[in-house]
Design an enzyme around this catalytic site. Structure first.
Site, PDB file in Angstrom:
ATOM      1  N   GLU A  15       0.912  -1.224   0.022  1.00  0.00           N
ATOM      2  CA  GLU A  15       0.028  -0.078  -0.066  1.00  0.00           C
ATOM      3  C   GLU A  15       0.709   1.513  -0.014  1.00  0.00           C
ATOM      4  O   GLU A  15       0.396   2.303   0.623  1.00  0.00           O
ATOM      5  CB  GLU A  15      -1.076   0.001   1.187  1.00  0.00           C
ATOM      6  CG  GLU A  15      -2.051  -1.173   1.034  1.00  0.00           C
ATOM      7  CD  GLU A  15      -3.024  -0.961   2.116  1.00  0.00           C
ATOM      8  OE1 GLU A  15      -2.791  -0.311   3.189  1.00  0.00           O
ATOM      9  OE2 GLU A  15      -4.115  -1.417   2.116  1.00  0.00           O
ATOM     10  N   GLU A  58      -6.428  -8.039  -0.379  1.00  0.00           N
ATOM     11  CA  GLU A  58      -7.058  -7.798   0.908  1.00  0.00           C
ATOM     12  C   GLU A  58      -8.557  -7.484   0.486  1.00  0.00           C
ATOM     13  O   GLU A  58      -8.976  -6.704  -0.202  1.00  0.00           O
ATOM     14  CB  GLU A  58      -6.567  -6.620   1.744  1.00  0.00           C
ATOM     15  CG  GLU A  58      -5.075  -7.153   2.198  1.00  0.00           C
ATOM     16  CD  GLU A  58      -4.404  -6.093   2.814  1.00  0.00           C
ATOM     17  OE1 GLU A  58      -5.163  -5.255   3.653  1.00  0.00           O
ATOM     18  OE2 GLU A  58      -3.133  -6.050   2.932  1.00  0.00           O
TER      19      GLU A  58
HETATM   20  C1  GAL Z   1      -4.625  -2.667   5.182  1.00  0.00           C
HETATM   21  C2  GAL Z   1      -3.367  -3.254   5.550  1.00  0.00           C
HETATM   22  C3  GAL Z   1      -3.155  -4.288   6.392  1.00  0.00           C
HETATM   23  C4  GAL Z   1      -4.101  -4.001   7.525  1.00  0.00           C
HETATM   24  C5  GAL Z   1      -5.500  -3.938   7.023  1.00  0.00           C
HETATM   25  C6  GAL Z   1      -6.579  -3.747   7.938  1.00  0.00           C
HETATM   26  O1  GAL Z   1      -4.822  -1.296   4.551  1.00  0.00           O
HETATM   27  O2  GAL Z   1      -2.448  -3.351   4.287  1.00  0.00           O
HETATM   28  O3  GAL Z   1      -1.815  -4.660   6.770  1.00  0.00           O
HETATM   29  O4  GAL Z   1      -3.841  -2.763   8.141  1.00  0.00           O
HETATM   30  O5  GAL Z   1      -5.726  -2.811   6.094  1.00  0.00           O
HETATM   31  O6  GAL Z   1      -7.696  -3.919   7.479  1.00  0.00           O
END
Ligand code: GAL
Length: 756
Positions: free
Chosen positions: A393, A458
């Site tokens: 990110e 994710e």
């Molecule tokens: C994302 C990040 C993860 C974690 C997640 C929480 O943005 O890549 O490491 O923080 O959010 O939902």
């Protein structure tokens, strides 16, 4: 020939930064004896601060160098020291390594004294190091400290193989070819050596053999190459993870019998590719990727989990959560985790350390070095199918990411790169567009892919954090949120797959999570025990492996606003019958209307308001899942009762007496029907007898009626008893046998033995 010795036992630990410790004769009688993997600080599973482990400590190990090691290379190899390590042998500085997630080694022969007592010292800097990736800005996970992974001593010839890479190409079930690359380090005489490379099948029979030569100057590292063709290879696949062994022997020319060094590496022959149509293909067959992200953190121990616990995580992801892939977020995993993924057929997306932040030129160079260390260490794992070469990110950085991509392709031409981003329109320099899609998760939706191939890396996570003891409504919504997004990705053929955030709750810093230093983003809690969402994932596995039926409710009187008359069932069965008090009241098929694309949509029994949920007349609610018209699995709920028994289960009943090996012991407070009481927060007290110790809080307050501690073996074998009780009434016991460590360990000098 090469000897690989266990260098994990009998270290001495001092939680102070005292530079004189590096000296050989430093008085260490008052140091604590520890065994690796080791955390510099045991912590509670929540409500603690990162400051607790952010300090400098020293580790020290006395060792003997027998006379027959004269002239040999002695390589000390560390799998992970958080975050920086300075190594001293007999007081002399050997080198420094920065970065806690990658392995490193030093050749130490010139500093040791043969036939005498030697000492290795490691200054371990576990403070916050903004100059070392992933740090620089606050990171949403704790790093923890210590020599938290294995250490070994490799004793081999003055000329040895530093590393070997075996890359497979043109793989079909008829044939495959392998490009082998080796690096030889020559501390002996300048000459030409022979390399014999054999491929052995799982029975240990040699199926192919190739010989090549390599010339090496003194003091130089030389890179050599070879190729091998294999007919009718037994392919590695997720359902049949067949492993071969490559054995490479380094010999003198002409004198085949004088072998200097040999390297044994497990490999799997498979092709793994993303094609233009956006799909992922394993051995030429399309495979929709269904996964979760995994942090390597464990309660109490931080990152310092022994091999057994690392391997268990892989088993949980594959066997309990039914996944076919895991993202090793946001750093390289412990080697034993990857070994297990190879063995059980769990694909891995592994990425370089980092989180949202890119530092200055030096910082970037360190990130590149860590990327190199990761790929050189891990490129022979068949389970790894994709390298993450972008800081998770982070913003675009053309120059930096051109370099990370080029480096990954140079070190491993056989695998694709991805770069995990949170901005849909960000620059696409990798082979696969890997995107964290949190945009419309609350509506159960994903964005349309804007590139191909496209992998969702994710979703969910902070959009809907859920604790194992949250209300039934929330647990159901959490699980259905995951189900809707997986349904969404299954519905778009050119989305290669999706990994949810995340498998297990994890420890985080003050600025993230729920204030108690936990991000409750897991489909399992921090003890790896499933929430309802965990059962959703389990229900997606093929019924041939395990038929699953899970009623996502409890039989409690309280009326549930959103799911008042719904009984959601996570199942991979074709249909299910609902029984009330033993009488069949409904039959239902999977919900293809709302989840048309899922392999196994949930079954939603609706209109279930024809009885009073709280009525004493309601004594049982049972769902029987059927396949081909035949009952395959069932789950029965009873009205929630009173605390009646403490259940206790150890993952393993045998441990190795190496001082670090441990097993999880799960406890659950249950009613007389064996139902875990979701609102029980009772205190469980533990008592351990025999050569082992408890790792965990004592007493431990249950969460959602359950929780876990670990039992760790001491160095003496024997019988370990762990007895637990609630209020002194409900008592449970596990008995674990700990056995002698069979591995050859680095010898300890007699004199120092007496010190301990
Ligand atoms: C994302 C990040 C993860 C974690 C997640 C929480 O943005 O890549 O490491 O923080 O959010 O939902």
């Amino acid at each position: 020939m090469r000897q690989i010795l266990n260098f994990n036992t009998e270290w001495l630990f001092c939680a102070l930064d005292e530079p004189r410790i590096k000296h050989k004769d430093f008085k260490d009688v008052h140091f604590e004896e520890v065994h690796l993997p080791h955390t510099n600080k045991l912590v509670p599973h929540h409500y603690f601060s990162e400051k607790d482990y952010q300090f400098v400590s020293w580790y020290r190990r006395h060792f003997e160098v027998p006379a027959d090691w004269t002239g040999k290379s002695l390589i000390v190899e560390f799998d992970g020291v958080m975050s920086a390590a300075e190594i001293y042998v007999n007081g002399a500085s050997v080198g420094e390594h920065q970065g806690g997630y990658t392995s490193f080694s030093f050749e130490i022969s010139k500093w040791v004294v043969i036939g005498e007592s030697n000492v290795i010292n490691v200054r371990v800097d576990s403070t916050c190091r903004p100059d070392i990736p992933p740090e620089g800005r606050l990171v949403d996970y704790m790093l923890f400290g210590g020599i938290y992974r294995n250490v070994r001593l490799i004793v081999t010839s003055s000329v040895y193989i530093e590393w070997a890479s075996y890359a497979w190409k043109d793989v079909t079930s008829q044939e495959a070819s392998m490009d082998g690359i080796f690096r030889i380090n020559n501390r002996g005489e300048a000459r030409t050596f022979m390399l014999h490379t054999s491929l052995l099948n799982s029975e240990g029979d040699v199926v192919e053999k190739v010989t090549t030569t390599i010339a090496a100057e003194v003091g130089e590292s030389e890179v050599g190459q070879m190729t091998m063709k294999v007919d009718n290879p037994h392919l590695w696949d997720i359902d049949d993870p067949y492993l071969y062994v490559v054995r490479t022997t380094l010999c003198d020319m002409g004198e085949e019998r004088f072998e200097h060094d040999d390297l044994t590496t497990r490999v799997g022959i498979r092709s793994a590719e993303f094609r233009k149509d956006g799909r992922f293909y394993l051995n030429g067959n399309p495979l929709k990727l269904r996964g979760l992200n995994r942090h390597q953190m464990f309660p109490y121990l931080g990152g310092a989990m022994c091999e057994r616990g690392q391997r268990k995580d892989a088993d949980i992801l594959k066997e309990e959560l039914g996944l076919n892939f895991v993202r090793s977020s946001h750093y390289p995993a412990d080697p034993s985790f990857l070994d297990r993924c190879d063995e059980i057929g769990l694909l891995v997306f592994e990425e370089l350390p980092g989180w949202q932040y890119i530092g200055d030129v030096q910082w970037k160079n360190k990130a590149l070095l860590q990327l190199e260390e990761m790929i050189v260490r891990d490129r022979n794992h068949p389970s790894i199918f994709l390298w993450g070469v972008r800081i998770n990110e982070s913003q675009d950085d053309t120059e930096f990411y051109l370099r990370t991509n080029a480096l990954a392709h140079e070190l491993d031409p056989s695998r694709a790169t991805g770069g995990v981003r949170a901005i849909h329109g960000s620059e696409f320099l990798e082979d696969v567009f890997t995107y964290n899609d949190f945009t419309r998760n609350r509506e159960g939706k994903i964005l349309q892919p804007n590139h191909s191939p496209y992998l969702i890396t994710e979703y969910m996570g902070h959009m809907y954090p859920t604790k194992s003891y949250d209300s039934v409504e929330r647990q159901i919504k959490h699980a259905l949120g995951h189900a809707q997004i997986q349904n969404g990705q299954y519905g778009v053929p050119h989305v290669a797959g999706a990994a949810g955030w995340c498998a297990f709750d994890y420890n985080t810093h003050q600025d993230f999570g729920s204030g108690d230093r936990i991000c409750y983003h897991g489909v399992c809690d921090i003890f790896r025990l499933p929430k309802f969402a965990g059962y959703f994932y389990r229900s997606q596995m093929e019924p041939g492996k395990q038929p699953v039926v899970f009623i996502a409710r409890y039989l409690i009187p309280s009326f549930n606003e959103d799911f008042r008359d719904v009984v959601p069932v996570f199942t991979n069965c074709e249909e299910a019958d609902l029984f009330v008090n033993g009488v069949k009241v409904a039959s239902e098929r999977p919900d293809y209307v709302n989840y048309p694309s899922l392999p196994h949509p949930p079954i939603m029994f609706t209109g279930c308001s024809w009885w009073e949920w709280g009525s004493s007349l309601l004594t049982s609610l049972k769902v029987v899942g059927k396949i081909g018209g035949v009952a395959a699995a069932e789950h029965e709920l009873f009205p929630v009762g009173m605390p009646d028994q403490l259940a206790m289960l150890a993952d393993d009943l045998e441990l190795i007496a190496d001082g670090a090996d441990c097993t999880r012991v799960v406890v659950a407070l249950q009613d007389s029907k064996g139902q875990t009481l979701q609102l029980a927060h009772h205190a469980v007290s533990f008592h351990v007898e025999g050569p082992g110790r408890l790792i965990g809080e004592n007493p431990f307050s249950l969460e959602a009626g359950r929780g876990a501690v670990y039992i760790q073996a001491a160095r003496t074998p024997g019988i370990i008893r762990c007895i637990a009780n609630v209020k002194g009434v409900m008592v449970a016991e596990v008995v674990i046998r700990s056995e002698v460590l069979q591995a050859q360990i680095v010898p300890i000098p007699q004199r120092t033995k007496q010190l301990y």
